[in-house]
Write a protein that holds these residues in place. Structure first.
Motif, PDB file in Angstrom:
ATOM      1  N   THR A   1     141.744  16.327 -38.723  1.00 34.43           N
ATOM      2  CA  THR A   1     141.576  17.872 -39.448  1.00 34.43           C
ATOM      3  C   THR A   1     140.028  18.227 -39.167  1.00 34.43           C
ATOM      4  OG1 THR A   1     143.032  17.325 -41.218  1.00 34.43           O
ATOM      5  CG2 THR A   1     141.529  19.367 -41.624  1.00 34.43           C
ATOM      6  N   ALA A   2     139.859  19.031 -38.186  1.00 36.41           N
ATOM      7  CA  ALA A   2     138.254  19.185 -37.478  1.00 36.41           C
ATOM      8  C   ALA A   2     137.433  19.701 -38.875  1.00 36.41           C
ATOM      9  CB  ALA A   2     138.511  20.032 -36.317  1.00 36.41           C
ATOM     10  N   ALA A   3     137.988  20.665 -39.356  1.00 33.32           N
ATOM     11  CA  ALA A   3     136.999  21.154 -40.237  1.00 33.32           C
ATOM     12  C   ALA A   3     136.170  20.465 -41.384  1.00 33.32           C
ATOM     13  CB  ALA A   3     137.795  22.331 -41.515  1.00 33.32           C
ATOM     14  N   LYS A   4     136.885  19.220 -41.513  1.00 35.27           N
ATOM     15  CA  LYS A   4     135.882  18.202 -42.418  1.00 35.27           C
ATOM     16  C   LYS A   4     134.506  17.889 -41.711  1.00 35.27           C
ATOM     17  CE  LYS A   4     139.766  16.166 -45.168  1.00 35.27           C
ATOM     18  NZ  LYS A   4     140.803  14.994 -45.149  1.00 35.27           N
ATOM     19  N   ALA A   5     134.437  18.173 -40.563  1.00 36.82           N
ATOM     20  CA  ALA A   5     133.221  17.691 -39.750  1.00 36.82           C
ATOM     21  C   ALA A   5     132.299  18.936 -39.873  1.00 36.82           C
ATOM     22  CB  ALA A   5     133.382  17.431 -38.288  1.00 36.82           C
ATOM     23  N   ASP A   6     132.639  19.794 -40.404  1.00 33.77           N
ATOM     24  CA  ASP A   6     131.560  21.241 -40.248  1.00 33.77           C
ATOM     25  C   ASP A   6     130.363  21.109 -41.129  1.00 33.77           C
ATOM     26  OD1 ASP A   6     133.728  22.489 -39.011  1.00 33.77           O
ATOM     27  OD2 ASP A   6     134.250  23.778 -40.546  1.00 33.77           O
ATOM     28  N   GLU A   7     130.258  20.565 -42.089  1.00 35.27           N
ATOM     29  CA  GLU A   7     129.198  20.146 -43.115  1.00 35.27           C
ATOM     30  C   GLU A   7     128.190  19.104 -42.224  1.00 35.27           C
ATOM     31  OE1 GLU A   7     127.790  21.780 -45.549  1.00 35.27           O
ATOM     32  OE2 GLU A   7     126.218  20.642 -45.628  1.00 35.27           O
ATOM     33  N   LEU A   8     129.048  18.219 -41.682  1.00 36.85           N
ATOM     34  CA  LEU A   8     128.129  17.089 -41.119  1.00 36.85           C
ATOM     35  C   LEU A   8     127.430  17.707 -39.914  1.00 36.85           C
ATOM     36  CD1 LEU A   8     131.075  14.325 -41.583  1.00 36.85           C
ATOM     37  CD2 LEU A   8     128.696  14.735 -43.097  1.00 36.85           C
ATOM     38  N   VAL A   9     128.253  18.423 -39.208  1.00 36.87           N
ATOM     39  CA  VAL A   9     127.799  19.094 -37.879  1.00 36.87           C
ATOM     40  C   VAL A   9     126.414  19.947 -38.449  1.00 36.87           C
ATOM     41  CG1 VAL A   9     128.074  20.703 -35.963  1.00 36.87           C
ATOM     42  CG2 VAL A   9     129.878  18.968 -36.762  1.00 36.87           C
ATOM     43  N   ARG A  10     126.426  20.645 -39.252  1.00 36.24           N
ATOM     44  CA  ARG A  10     125.283  21.366 -39.938  1.00 36.24           C
ATOM     45  C   ARG A  10     124.199  20.501 -40.121  1.00 36.24           C
ATOM     46  NH1 ARG A  10     129.207  25.166 -41.964  1.00 36.24           N
ATOM     47  NH2 ARG A  10     129.453  23.921 -44.024  1.00 36.24           N
ATOM     48  N   ARG A  11     124.410  19.209 -40.622  1.00 40.76           N
ATOM     49  CA  ARG A  11     123.483  18.368 -40.867  1.00 40.76           C
ATOM     50  C   ARG A  11     122.986  17.647 -39.411  1.00 40.76           C
ATOM     51  NH1 ARG A  11     123.265  13.664 -44.566  1.00 40.76           N
ATOM     52  NH2 ARG A  11     121.299  14.194 -44.146  1.00 40.76           N
ATOM     53  N   GLY A  12     123.482  17.809 -38.195  1.00 41.20           N
ATOM     54  CA  GLY A  12     123.245  17.194 -37.149  1.00 41.20           C
ATOM     55  C   GLY A  12     124.137  16.341 -36.423  1.00 41.20           C
ATOM     56  N   ALA A  13     125.233  16.235 -36.880  1.00 40.28           N
ATOM     57  CA  ALA A  13     126.409  15.373 -36.281  1.00 40.28           C
ATOM     58  C   ALA A  13     126.801  15.957 -35.194  1.00 40.28           C
ATOM     59  CB  ALA A  13     127.450  14.998 -37.291  1.00 40.28           C
ATOM     60  N   ARG A  14     127.156  15.182 -34.148  1.00 42.60           N
ATOM     61  CA  ARG A  14     127.833  16.014 -32.766  1.00 42.60           C
ATOM     62  C   ARG A  14     129.306  15.822 -32.802  1.00 42.60           C
ATOM     63  NH1 ARG A  14     124.280  13.522 -27.916  1.00 42.60           N
ATOM     64  NH2 ARG A  14     122.120  14.376 -28.900  1.00 42.60           N
ATOM     65  N   ARG A  15     130.082  16.946 -32.812  1.00 38.22           N
ATOM     66  CA  ARG A  15     131.420  16.911 -32.948  1.00 38.22           C
ATOM     67  C   ARG A  15     132.091  16.734 -31.638  1.00 38.22           C
ATOM     68  NH1 ARG A  15     134.466  20.442 -36.440  1.00 38.22           N
ATOM     69  NH2 ARG A  15     132.541  21.804 -36.344  1.00 38.22           N
ATOM     70  N   ALA A  16     132.964  15.430 -31.542  1.00 39.25           N
ATOM     71  CA  ALA A  16     133.521  15.451 -30.317  1.00 39.25           C
ATOM     72  C   ALA A  16     134.704  16.053 -30.184  1.00 39.25           C
ATOM     73  CB  ALA A  16     134.163  13.656 -30.221  1.00 39.25           C
ATOM     74  N   ALA A  17     135.065  16.725 -29.038  1.00 38.87           N
ATOM     75  CA  ALA A  17     136.468  17.552 -29.077  1.00 38.87           C
ATOM     76  C   ALA A  17     137.610  16.905 -28.701  1.00 38.87           C
ATOM     77  CB  ALA A  17     136.343  18.560 -27.696  1.00 38.87           C
ATOM     78  N   THR A  18     137.463  15.529 -28.390  1.00 37.95           N
ATOM     79  CA  THR A  18     138.671  14.838 -28.307  1.00 37.95           C
ATOM     80  C   THR A  18     138.670  13.419 -28.852  1.00 37.95           C
ATOM     81  OG1 THR A  18     138.183  13.738 -26.081  1.00 37.95           O
ATOM     82  CG2 THR A  18     139.330  16.104 -25.925  1.00 37.95           C
ATOM     83  N   VAL A  19     139.499  12.530 -28.997  1.00 37.53           N
ATOM     84  CA  VAL A  19     139.285  11.149 -29.419  1.00 37.53           C
ATOM     85  C   VAL A  19     138.359  10.301 -28.233  1.00 37.53           C
ATOM     86  CG1 VAL A  19     140.508   8.722 -29.952  1.00 37.53           C
ATOM     87  CG2 VAL A  19     141.266  10.895 -30.896  1.00 37.53           C
ATOM     88  N   ASP A  20     139.073  10.512 -26.734  1.00 33.20           N
ATOM     89  CA  ASP A  20     138.296  10.021 -25.847  1.00 33.20           C
ATOM     90  C   ASP A  20     136.960  10.226 -25.841  1.00 33.20           C
ATOM     91  OD1 ASP A  20     140.900   8.972 -25.209  1.00 33.20           O
ATOM     92  OD2 ASP A  20     140.859   9.807 -22.861  1.00 33.20           O
ATOM     93  N   GLU A  21     136.552  11.434 -26.080  1.00 34.15           N
ATOM     94  CA  GLU A  21     135.176  11.830 -26.023  1.00 34.15           C
ATOM     95  C   GLU A  21     134.327  11.046 -27.187  1.00 34.15           C
ATOM     96  OE1 GLU A  21     134.320  16.248 -25.704  1.00 34.15           O
ATOM     97  OE2 GLU A  21     132.611  16.056 -26.771  1.00 34.15           O
ATOM     98  N   ALA A  22     134.952  10.983 -28.239  1.00 39.75           N
ATOM     99  CA  ALA A  22     134.416  10.223 -29.333  1.00 39.75           C
ATOM    100  C   ALA A  22     133.998   8.634 -29.030  1.00 39.75           C
ATOM    101  CB  ALA A  22     135.148  10.114 -30.802  1.00 39.75           C
ATOM    102  N   LEU A  23     135.189   8.206 -28.155  1.00 46.52           N
ATOM    103  CA  LEU A  23     135.010   6.638 -27.868  1.00 46.52           C
ATOM    104  C   LEU A  23     134.045   6.506 -26.956  1.00 46.52           C
ATOM    105  CD1 LEU A  23     138.728   5.674 -27.885  1.00 46.52           C
ATOM    106  CD2 LEU A  23     137.092   5.139 -29.409  1.00 46.52           C
ATOM    107  N   ALA A  24     134.043   7.454 -25.826  1.00 45.90           N
ATOM    108  CA  ALA A  24     132.961   7.346 -24.801  1.00 45.90           C
ATOM    109  C   ALA A  24     131.533   7.523 -25.239  1.00 45.90           C
ATOM    110  CB  ALA A  24     133.416   8.592 -23.973  1.00 45.90           C
ATOM    111  N   ALA A  25     131.152   8.104 -26.353  1.00 43.62           N
ATOM    112  CA  ALA A  25     129.865   8.354 -26.655  1.00 43.62           C
ATOM    113  C   ALA A  25     129.065   7.290 -26.999  1.00 43.62           C
ATOM    114  CB  ALA A  25     130.078   9.419 -27.831  1.00 43.62           C
ATOM    115  N   ASN A  26     129.633   6.253 -27.726  1.00 42.91           N
ATOM    116  CA  ASN A  26     128.941   5.071 -28.122  1.00 42.91           C
ATOM    117  C   ASN A  26     129.845   3.848 -28.155  1.00 42.91           C
ATOM    118  OD1 ASN A  26     126.568   6.319 -29.425  1.00 42.91           O
ATOM    119  ND2 ASN A  26     128.341   7.535 -30.282  1.00 42.91           N
TER     120      ASN A  26
END
Ligand code: NDP
Length: 289
Positions: free
Chosen positions: A35-60
């Motif tokens: 549920t992407a909206a649960k990241a909104d507040e964290l993104v406002r604080r500086g987190a990076r939102r990955a568009a896909t699971v693959d992108e999230a895995l590739a990041a770190n």
């Protein structure tokens, strides 16, 4: 060693508290949630939102999972194929030791290594120094990422077997849930007599402080010493029968005290009338034989 970057997948109350703890410490955090909206507040604080699971895995290299259970992990990571290779998956979702071992094998087949985690705190305890998490899995992966994981809580490493952290966690939860449900049940009875949870609180706190009993009985249990010099099973059986009657008279569900009474009566049927109630540990053990 840490490069102060981490991916967090799963943004329930626990995952969000983890991301906030990492952000507080200046980490670069990549996040993904079904549920992407649960990241909104964290993104406002500086987190990076990955568009896909693959992108999230590739990041770190270090990917923290905070999901309801391991089935959710398969649902999320199942479609990720090559992206799992080389990742260290700190799986802080709770599940059984068997599930943890199976998942470690499943991840290994995809080139990833699992660190199983069992967090011993609610969201409010994340990022505080006196909280702790059990970990198990490859020691080198744990040591490589210990510093990052210790941003969340202190780390209690149990060994290489991926099931160990889950086992420790489940042992704790077996006790925790029983205590909490017992409290709720007692509050239900108290309320039928006009006593609120808050009014009952001082007594609840005193009753829940069973440290002196555990400290007294634990060495005796380990020594197989169930002598009835302090308490007798027959005394306990009578006591829990009184509890059961009181609960029934209040019109409250009797399942819980009835289960406790059943355990005491099985102990008595097993010839333990004059032994301590601690002898129930042998009765329970016999059940699983
Ligand atoms: P929640 O169940 O509230 O949220 C977990 C996350 O799992 C959410 O991001 C949810 O996504 C995701 N999820 C669940 N099922 C699926 C699925 N099939 N596919 C994709 N995503 C899924 O859990 P908490 O945050 O409260 O806890 C996380 C873990 O930590 C649990 O294993 C819990 O047992 C453990 N824990 C919790 C504590 C607590 O006090 N809350 C204390 C100690 C441990 P979405 O947002 O899309 O629903």
């Amino acid at each position: 060693m840490t490069d102060r970057t981490v991916t967090v997948i799963g943004l329930g109350p626990m995952g969000r508290a983890m991301v906030n703890a990492f952000l507080d410490r200046g980490y670069q955090v990549t996040v993904w949630n079904r549920t992407a909206a649960k990241a909104d507040e964290l993104v406002r604080r500086g987190a990076r939102r990955a568009a896909t699971v693959d992108e999230a895995l590739a990041a770190n290299e270090l990917v923290v999972l905070s999901l309801t259970d391991y089935d959710a992990m398969y649902a999320i990571l199942g479609p990720a194929t090559t992206a799992l290779s080389g990742r260290v998956i700190a799986n802080l979702s709770s599940d059984t030791p068997e599930q943890a071992r199976e998942a470690a094998t499943w991840l290994a087949e995809r080139g990833a290594r699992q660190l199983t985690g069992g967090m011993q705190v609610p969201p409010s305890g994340i990022g505080t120094p006196d909280s702790a998490t059990y970990y198990s899995g490859p020691a080198d992966a744990f040591e490589a990422h210990r510093q990052t994981l210790e941003v969340l809580t202190s780390a209690d490493y149990q060994g290489e077997d991926p099931g160990l952290a889950a086992l420790r966690y489940q042992l704790q939860m077996n006790m925790f849930w029983t205590i909490m449900v017992s409290w709720l049940h007692t509050v239900a009875v108290a309320r039928t007599h006009g006593i609120t949870a808050t009014e009952f609180l001082p007594v609840a706190l005193k009753t829940a402080d069973v440290a002196q009993f555990l400290e007294f009985y634990a060495p005796r249990i380990d020594a197989g010493d169930h002598r009835g010099d302090v308490d007798r099973l027959a005394m306990g059986e009578a006591s829990i029968r009184h509890v059961l009657h009181t609960v029934r008279a209040a019109g409250v569900d009797t399942t819980l005290p009835a289960a406790v009474l059943d355990a005491f009566q099985r102990g008595m049927a097993d010839g333990r009338v004059d032994q301590s109630f601690t002898s129930l540990v042998e009765v329970f053990a016999a059940d699983t034989a």
